[in-house]
Design a protein around this motif. Sequence first.
Motif, PDB file in Angstrom:
ATOM      1  N   LEU A  96      13.674  15.077  -7.269  1.00 51.98           N
ATOM      2  CA  LEU A  96      12.372  15.043  -7.932  1.00 51.98           C
ATOM      3  C   LEU A  96      12.184  16.302  -8.789  1.00 51.98           C
ATOM      4  CD1 LEU A  96       9.670  13.538  -8.174  1.00 51.98           C
ATOM      5  CD2 LEU A  96       8.881  14.792  -6.168  1.00 51.98           C
ATOM      6  N   VAL A  97      12.616  17.429  -8.224  1.00 47.87           N
ATOM      7  CA  VAL A  97      12.473  18.703  -8.931  1.00 47.87           C
ATOM      8  C   VAL A  97      13.230  18.668 -10.261  1.00 47.87           C
ATOM      9  CG1 VAL A  97      13.223  21.125  -8.840  1.00 47.87           C
ATOM     10  CG2 VAL A  97      11.930  20.152  -6.940  1.00 47.87           C
ATOM     11  N   VAL A  98      14.422  18.073 -10.257  1.00 45.81           N
ATOM     12  CA  VAL A  98      15.198  17.972 -11.499  1.00 45.81           C
ATOM     13  C   VAL A  98      14.386  17.240 -12.568  1.00 45.81           C
ATOM     14  CG1 VAL A  98      17.235  16.930 -12.577  1.00 45.81           C
ATOM     15  CG2 VAL A  98      17.427  18.041 -10.342  1.00 45.81           C
ATOM     16  N   LEU A  99      13.671  16.199 -12.144  1.00 47.10           N
ATOM     17  CA  LEU A  99      12.906  15.407 -13.111  1.00 47.10           C
ATOM     18  C   LEU A  99      11.668  16.144 -13.607  1.00 47.10           C
ATOM     19  CD1 LEU A  99      12.995  11.893 -11.398  1.00 47.10           C
ATOM     20  CD2 LEU A  99      14.476  12.790 -13.196  1.00 47.10           C
ATOM     21  N   LEU A 100      11.171  17.069 -12.785  1.00 45.68           N
ATOM     22  CA  LEU A 100       9.916  17.735 -13.138  1.00 45.68           C
ATOM     23  C   LEU A 100      10.110  19.075 -13.821  1.00 45.68           C
ATOM     24  CD1 LEU A 100       7.818  17.053  -9.938  1.00 45.68           C
ATOM     25  CD2 LEU A 100       7.347  16.205 -12.237  1.00 45.68           C
ATOM     26  N   GLU A 101      11.257  19.689 -13.549  1.00 42.18           N
ATOM     27  CA  GLU A 101      11.489  21.056 -13.980  1.00 42.18           C
ATOM     28  C   GLU A 101      11.160  21.288 -15.452  1.00 42.18           C
ATOM     29  OE1 GLU A 101      15.409  21.884 -12.769  1.00 42.18           O
ATOM     30  OE2 GLU A 101      14.748  23.275 -11.208  1.00 42.18           O
ATOM     31  N   GLU A 102      11.638  20.374 -16.284  1.00 39.63           N
ATOM     32  CA  GLU A 102      11.477  20.605 -17.715  1.00 39.63           C
ATOM     33  C   GLU A 102      10.044  20.401 -18.180  1.00 39.63           C
ATOM     34  OE1 GLU A 102      14.859  18.166 -18.472  1.00 39.63           O
ATOM     35  OE2 GLU A 102      15.642  19.724 -17.142  1.00 39.63           O
ATOM     36  N   SER A 103       9.342  19.482 -17.507  1.00 37.50           N
ATOM     37  CA  SER A 103       8.027  19.118 -18.029  1.00 37.50           C
ATOM     38  C   SER A 103       6.919  20.068 -17.575  1.00 37.50           C
ATOM     39  CB  SER A 103       7.690  17.691 -17.609  1.00 37.50           C
ATOM     40  OG  SER A 103       7.616  17.627 -16.206  1.00 37.50           O
ATOM     41  N   LEU A 104       7.160  20.821 -16.510  1.00 38.84           N
ATOM     42  CA  LEU A 104       6.070  21.627 -15.970  1.00 38.84           C
ATOM     43  C   LEU A 104       6.243  23.109 -16.288  1.00 38.84           C
ATOM     44  CD1 LEU A 104       5.334  20.178 -12.444  1.00 38.84           C
ATOM     45  CD2 LEU A 104       3.950  19.998 -14.500  1.00 38.84           C
ATOM     46  N   ASP A 105       5.144  23.732 -16.586  1.00 38.32           N
ATOM     47  CA  ASP A 105       5.167  25.153 -16.866  1.00 38.32           C
ATOM     48  C   ASP A 105       4.424  25.868 -15.739  1.00 38.32           C
ATOM     49  OD1 ASP A 105       5.265  27.645 -17.971  1.00 38.32           O
ATOM     50  OD2 ASP A 105       3.619  27.293 -19.368  1.00 38.32           O
ATOM     51  N   LEU A 106       5.177  26.251 -14.725  1.00 42.72           N
ATOM     52  CA  LEU A 106       4.545  26.927 -13.591  1.00 42.72           C
ATOM     53  C   LEU A 106       4.968  28.388 -13.611  1.00 42.72           C
ATOM     54  CD1 LEU A 106       5.112  24.240 -10.868  1.00 42.72           C
ATOM     55  CD2 LEU A 106       2.891  25.055 -11.597  1.00 42.72           C
ATOM     56  N   ARG A 107       4.074  29.237 -14.080  1.00 42.90           N
ATOM     57  CA  ARG A 107       4.411  30.648 -14.116  1.00 42.90           C
ATOM     58  C   ARG A 107       3.940  31.334 -12.856  1.00 42.90           C
ATOM     59  NH1 ARG A 107       2.231  32.302 -19.850  1.00 42.90           N
ATOM     60  NH2 ARG A 107       0.717  30.748 -19.184  1.00 42.90           N
ATOM     61  N   ARG A 108       4.492  32.531 -12.623  1.00 42.47           N
ATOM     62  CA  ARG A 108       4.045  33.260 -11.440  1.00 42.47           C
ATOM     63  C   ARG A 108       2.568  33.604 -11.607  1.00 42.47           C
ATOM     64  NH1 ARG A 108       6.885  38.884 -12.474  1.00 42.47           N
ATOM     65  NH2 ARG A 108       8.504  38.019 -11.165  1.00 42.47           N
ATOM     66  N   GLU A 156       0.839  -1.210   0.000  1.00 35.59           N
ATOM     67  CA  GLU A 156       0.000   0.000   0.000  1.00 35.59           C
ATOM     68  C   GLU A 156       0.872   1.257   0.000  1.00 35.59           C
ATOM     69  OE1 GLU A 156      -3.894   0.783   2.464  1.00 35.59           O
ATOM     70  OE2 GLU A 156      -2.282   1.914   3.427  1.00 35.59           O
ATOM     71  N   VAL A 157       1.938   1.246   0.810  1.00 31.61           N
ATOM     72  CA  VAL A 157       2.842   2.402   0.864  1.00 31.61           C
ATOM     73  C   VAL A 157       3.475   2.641  -0.511  1.00 31.61           C
ATOM     74  CG1 VAL A 157       5.034   3.245   1.805  1.00 31.61           C
ATOM     75  CG2 VAL A 157       3.352   2.202   3.334  1.00 31.61           C
ATOM     76  N   ILE A 158       3.904   1.558  -1.140  1.00 31.15           N
ATOM     77  CA  ILE A 158       4.558   1.699  -2.443  1.00 31.15           C
ATOM     78  C   ILE A 158       3.551   2.175  -3.496  1.00 31.15           C
ATOM     79  CG2 ILE A 158       5.695   0.403  -4.299  1.00 31.15           C
ATOM     80  CD1 ILE A 158       7.066  -1.262  -2.057  1.00 31.15           C
ATOM     81  N   GLU A 159       2.345   1.659  -3.405  1.00 30.78           N
ATOM     82  CA  GLU A 159       1.308   2.091  -4.355  1.00 30.78           C
ATOM     83  C   GLU A 159       0.980   3.571  -4.142  1.00 30.78           C
ATOM     84  OE1 GLU A 159      -2.611   2.992  -5.842  1.00 30.78           O
ATOM     85  OE2 GLU A 159      -2.411   2.506  -3.730  1.00 30.78           O
ATOM     86  N   MET A 160       0.956   3.999  -2.870  1.00 26.54           N
ATOM     87  CA  MET A 160       0.695   5.412  -2.566  1.00 26.54           C
ATOM     88  C   MET A 160       1.792   6.309  -3.153  1.00 26.54           C
ATOM     89  SD  MET A 160       0.162   7.125   1.169  1.00 26.54           S
ATOM     90  CE  MET A 160       1.840   7.159   1.767  1.00 26.54           C
ATOM     91  N   LEU A 161       3.029   5.852  -2.997  1.00 27.62           N
ATOM     92  CA  LEU A 161       4.166   6.595  -3.543  1.00 27.62           C
ATOM     93  C   LEU A 161       4.039   6.709  -5.067  1.00 27.62           C
ATOM     94  CD1 LEU A 161       7.063   7.774  -3.358  1.00 27.62           C
ATOM     95  CD2 LEU A 161       7.909   5.417  -3.285  1.00 27.62           C
ATOM     96  N   GLU A 162       3.661   5.619  -5.696  1.00 31.00           N
ATOM     97  CA  GLU A 162       3.517   5.639  -7.152  1.00 31.00           C
ATOM     98  C   GLU A 162       2.376   6.567  -7.585  1.00 31.00           C
ATOM     99  OE1 GLU A 162       4.097   2.300  -9.526  1.00 31.00           O
ATOM    100  OE2 GLU A 162       6.160   2.353  -8.779  1.00 31.00           O
ATOM    101  N   LEU A 203       2.053  13.817 -10.155  1.00 30.27           N
ATOM    102  CA  LEU A 203       2.974  14.898 -10.509  1.00 30.27           C
ATOM    103  C   LEU A 203       3.436  14.790 -11.964  1.00 30.27           C
ATOM    104  CD1 LEU A 203       5.245  15.065  -7.354  1.00 30.27           C
ATOM    105  CD2 LEU A 203       3.703  16.856  -8.158  1.00 30.27           C
ATOM    106  N   GLY A 204       3.178  13.646 -12.567  1.00 29.53           N
ATOM    107  CA  GLY A 204       3.600  13.452 -13.957  1.00 29.53           C
ATOM    108  C   GLY A 204       5.043  13.000 -14.098  1.00 29.53           C
ATOM    109  N   VAL A 205       5.614  12.404 -13.051  1.00 30.97           N
ATOM    110  CA  VAL A 205       6.989  11.911 -13.150  1.00 30.97           C
ATOM    111  C   VAL A 205       6.995  10.634 -13.974  1.00 30.97           C
ATOM    112  CG1 VAL A 205       9.043  11.242 -11.872  1.00 30.97           C
ATOM    113  CG2 VAL A 205       7.322  12.661 -10.780  1.00 30.97           C
ATOM    114  N   LYS A 206       7.912  10.574 -14.905  1.00 32.58           N
ATOM    115  CA  LYS A 206       7.982   9.366 -15.735  1.00 32.58           C
ATOM    116  C   LYS A 206       9.367   8.735 -15.638  1.00 32.58           C
ATOM    117  CE  LYS A 206       4.485  10.759 -19.021  1.00 32.58           C
ATOM    118  NZ  LYS A 206       4.522  12.235 -18.925  1.00 32.58           N
TER     119      LYS A 206
END
Length: 422
Positions: free
Chosen positions: A311-323, A142-148, A154-157
């Motif tokens: 995690l941030v390194v993996l997400l940085e490119e894929s997400l467009d979070l503007r101010r 359950e813990v591992i499934e929650m993590l996944e 977040l869209g991590v691939k």
Amino acid sequence: MKIQSVRGTHDLLPESVALWQKIEAEARGVFQLYGYEEVRTPILERSELFARSIGAESDIVQKEMYTFSDSKGNTICLRPEGTAPVVRAYLEHGLDHDGLIHKLYYIGPMFRHERPQKGRYRQFHQVGVEVLGSDHPALEAEVIEMLERFLHKLGVKGLRLLLNSVGCAHCRPAYVKVLQKELNKRQDELCPECQRRSKTNPLRVLDCKVPACQPVIDELPSILDYLCDNCRQHFEKLRSYLDLQEISYEVTPRLVRGLDYYVGTTFEMVSSDLGPTQNAVVGGGRYDGLSELLGGPPGKGFGFALGIERLVVLLEESLDLRRPRPDIFLAYLDEGALKESFGLAQELRHQGVFAYIDFQGRSLKAQMRLANRLESRFTCIIGEDEIQSGQFPLKRMEDGHQVTLDREAIASYVKEDGAATS
Ligand code: ATP
Ligand code: MG
């Protein structure tokens, strides 16, 4: 000379914080669905907590802890990890007395004096989960499934789940003996650090990242061949629960956690986009021995820690979070109009509208340029006429569409238009 930040620490400027907040919010949202509650423990702990739990021999305690003496001569440190503090708090406050399972999570900074490099810092941050009071393999699944689920939201691939069992006090010693014997034969092929480890803590050799050691490590005996019946059955059950949830994993016999209190299940989530020695985003496992090490009764614990920076390194490119864009920019012609704008802004914010006013004394033209730059959704120019008539002109910046509204109607118009267009 300007004062610089401490080596290995990082400022998170507003543009990066948006992503951090998203990660934290998703973690809280997902964990709540499984019954987890947040715990916040101090950053300062007694060094002894980690010497006892992680082990005085471990790299963390030997080399990586920020330790100092306070004025009373207590040896205090900045916490290098979160599990021991959570279990300390759990025992200290008697949470173990009610016989229930406690599902806890934390989010916060950790400190290790390591050589700074990409993905490796001296102050870094973890999202961690600890579940105390059960050793059921289904709970691990359950813990591992929650993590996944969290990572998926977040869209991590491209993360791979590596899974292993490191055995228990019954079966591990026999394996360690065999391992040691094998390592003794191959001393000259090992790096100096591993030569030392083969004597002090042979399991850690398996964790070595020095390229020259890899061929040796690949040929070492597998701990999975030495598991006792209990450990083997537990591992098989965990695997069947993961299969049931269609979670794929790679059984990785060389995966031993760097920490001494782990027994049974260990796992890691790794990415090939992070470089060979900093590829782990998540590390976790079972630590049933920890409670007793900390002076508590026998206990059960399972959890993981995720490194937010990686995690941030993996997400940085894929997400467009503007101010965030202002809903409305209130431009004023003179001091009297500023007063009016001030009151209006207060009313609008009270109703949940993001209203922006310039405080750098810009001309009207320059205020409008600023509104454009901030990508405000609406602008409203306020002067003597508007104050007298109580009628305010709203311009939708996207298409120049203009309406004139009563003061009271502005908030709902901006909000409804926002709802219609977003
Ligand atoms: P590594 O093998 O990368 O040193 P570790 O085994 O020391 O990791 P853990 O103690 O299990 O790591 O911590 C869990 C997670 O915290 C790691 O998987 C990683 O994402 C992150 N982490 C650990 N140390 C650092 C660091 N110095 N800087 C940034 N993140 C870190
Ligand atoms: Mg480490």
